[in-house]
Scaffold this motif. Sequence first.
Motif, short mmCIF file in Angstrom:
data_model
loop_
_atom_site.label_atom_id
_atom_site.label_comp_id
_atom_site.label_asym_id
_atom_site.label_seq_id
_atom_site.Cartn_x
_atom_site.Cartn_y
_atom_site.Cartn_z
N ASP A 166 39.14 43.36 51.29
CA ASP A 166 37.90 43.74 50.60
C ASP A 166 38.25 44.47 49.31
O ASP A 166 38.27 45.71 49.26
CB ASP A 166 37.05 44.60 51.52
CG ASP A 166 35.69 44.96 50.94
OD1 ASP A 166 35.43 44.65 49.77
OD2 ASP A 166 34.89 45.58 51.67
N SER A 202 29.07 51.75 41.37
CA SER A 202 29.31 50.40 41.85
C SER A 202 29.78 49.43 40.77
O SER A 202 29.98 48.24 41.04
CB SER A 202 28.03 49.83 42.49
OG SER A 202 26.97 49.80 41.53
N GLY A 203 29.95 49.93 39.55
CA GLY A 203 30.36 49.05 38.47
C GLY A 203 30.85 49.84 37.27
O GLY A 203 31.09 51.05 37.35
N ILE A 221 38.68 38.46 44.22
CA ILE A 221 38.10 39.48 43.35
C ILE A 221 36.73 39.01 42.89
O ILE A 221 36.62 37.92 42.30
CB ILE A 221 39.01 39.74 42.14
CG1 ILE A 221 40.35 40.33 42.60
CG2 ILE A 221 38.34 40.69 41.15
CD1 ILE A 221 41.36 40.55 41.48
N PRO A 222 35.68 39.78 43.14
CA PRO A 222 34.34 39.35 42.71
C PRO A 222 34.31 39.06 41.21
O PRO A 222 34.81 39.84 40.40
CB PRO A 222 33.46 40.54 43.07
CG PRO A 222 34.16 41.19 44.22
CD PRO A 222 35.62 41.04 43.91
N PHE A 278 33.38 41.59 38.27
CA PHE A 278 34.33 42.56 37.74
C PHE A 278 35.10 41.98 36.56
O PHE A 278 35.45 42.70 35.62
CB PHE A 278 35.30 43.03 38.82
CG PHE A 278 34.67 43.92 39.86
CD1 PHE A 278 33.94 45.04 39.50
CD2 PHE A 278 34.81 43.64 41.21
CE1 PHE A 278 33.36 45.87 40.44
CE2 PHE A 278 34.24 44.46 42.17
CZ PHE A 278 33.51 45.57 41.79
N LEU A 338 36.27 50.66 44.57
CA LEU A 338 35.11 51.54 44.41
C LEU A 338 35.28 52.84 45.18
O LEU A 338 34.86 53.90 44.70
CB LEU A 338 33.83 50.82 44.84
CG LEU A 338 33.40 49.66 43.93
CD1 LEU A 338 32.08 49.08 44.41
CD2 LEU A 338 33.31 50.08 42.46
N GLU A 378 36.60 44.90 46.52
CA GLU A 378 35.55 45.75 45.97
C GLU A 378 35.52 47.12 46.63
O GLU A 378 35.44 48.14 45.94
CB GLU A 378 34.19 45.06 46.14
CG GLU A 378 33.03 45.87 45.59
CD GLU A 378 31.73 45.08 45.51
OE1 GLU A 378 30.67 45.73 45.44
OE2 GLU A 378 31.78 43.84 45.52
N SER A 379 35.62 47.17 47.95
CA SER A 379 35.61 48.47 48.63
C SER A 379 36.82 49.31 48.26
O SER A 379 36.72 50.52 48.08
CB SER A 379 35.54 48.27 50.14
OG SER A 379 34.29 47.74 50.52
#
Length: 361
Positions: free
Chosen positions: A297, A45-46, A332-333, A336, A303, A299-300
Motif C-alpha cells: 500500500d 492526503s495530497g 503507485i496511484p 501522485f 501519507l 499511498e498509506s
Amino acid sequence: MPTQSLQDRAAGALMGAFIGDALALGPHWYYDLDELRADYGDWISGYTDPRPGRYHAGLKAGQASQAGVLLALTLDSLVAAGGYDEADFCRRIDEDFFPLIDGTPMAGPGGYTSQSIREAWRRRVGEGLPWGQCGGNADTTEAAERGLAIAVRYALRPAELAAALTRNTLLTQTDGTVVAMTVAFGAVLGMLVEGHALDARLSGKLMARVKTGELPFHTVTRGRLGAPRPGEPETAVAGRFPSPDALLGPSAMASAAHDPDIRIEPAWKVSLVYGMPCAVYHQFPAAYYLAARFRDDFESAVLHAVNGGGQNQARAMLAGALAGAQVGLAGIPRRFIDGLERGEQCLAQARRLAVQLAAEH
C-alpha cells in the motif's frame, strides 16, 4: 519474490522518492503537531502549498524540495553516464547546482539548503577546496536521499552499490556511522528492487553478502550471529565499516511492523516512537517500519510518513523509495504522478535508469 518486473520495481523506487519529497513540501518540519493539524487539517492526503514564513515558502504544491532537486541531478548523471561517474556528478554540482545557492539555509532551489550541502558549498566554493575535502559531519539523510538512485542503479551488483554509494556520501558527509547507515539503507533498497521482501529474513540475506565480501561491513560472528570458531582469523570478515548493526536493524523494524502484539496506531505516530528529528538514527527506522507495514500500500506508507510531522520530508522520501520498490510503478496511484511537477520528466528518467539496470539482468 514479487511478480512485478525488475524495471517496474526500479522505476517505482525512484518515483516513490520523488513523490514522498513533494508530498512533504508544504507541511515540512512541523514539530508541533497541533500546529500542523491547525494548518493542514487532521489528514494530509495530497500535495499542498507551503505556508508563508515557513520552510519552502513561495513554492507550490507538487514541486520538489532541494532533496528532490539533488535526486534528479543524481539520476540525470547516472542515466547520461550509464552508471556512477563521480567526475560527471561533481561537475553537475559545480556547474548546475552550486551557482544557485549561497551557503545560507533559506536560499536556492527547493527553498531550503540542508546542513551537509551548505558545508560542502562553503568548502568547495568559499574555500576553493577540491572534492574529497568538502565533506562535513552532519548526521542527516541528505546523502541517502540522492544516493537512493545509485542504489537502484546497482541493485544487482551489491559490491558496486556499496562502493559507489560510499564514495558519493563521502563527498558531503564523513561521519563513519552516517556513511555506514547510508550504505546499509542503499543495500536494503537494492534488495527490494531485486525482489526480496522487507521482512525478518532480509537482514540474514544482507549478512550473507557481508560474509561473501559483497558488503563492506565488519563481523566476527557466524550465521544467526553465532560465536566465531576458535582460531578463526578476524580479517577474513573485516570490512570498511566497524559493525554490521545497520544491516540488522531493518529486519527488527519489519518484525515489529508485522507483529500483532506491537501496534503503532495510527501508524503516523511512528515519528513519535523513533523520533521526529533529522538524524539518520531517527529517519531510517521509521522509514523501514512504514515500508514494511504497508508493503502492498504505497499511498498509506507515504501519507503516514508525511502526517507524522517533524522531518517528514526525509521520512516520506525514504519510505516512498522502499514502498515504491515493493509495489512497483504499477502500484503507485496515478494521481501522485500527475500532481508532481515535472512528473513525466522524472518518470521518463526513472524508466531509462530501469532499462539500464535490466540490461544487466
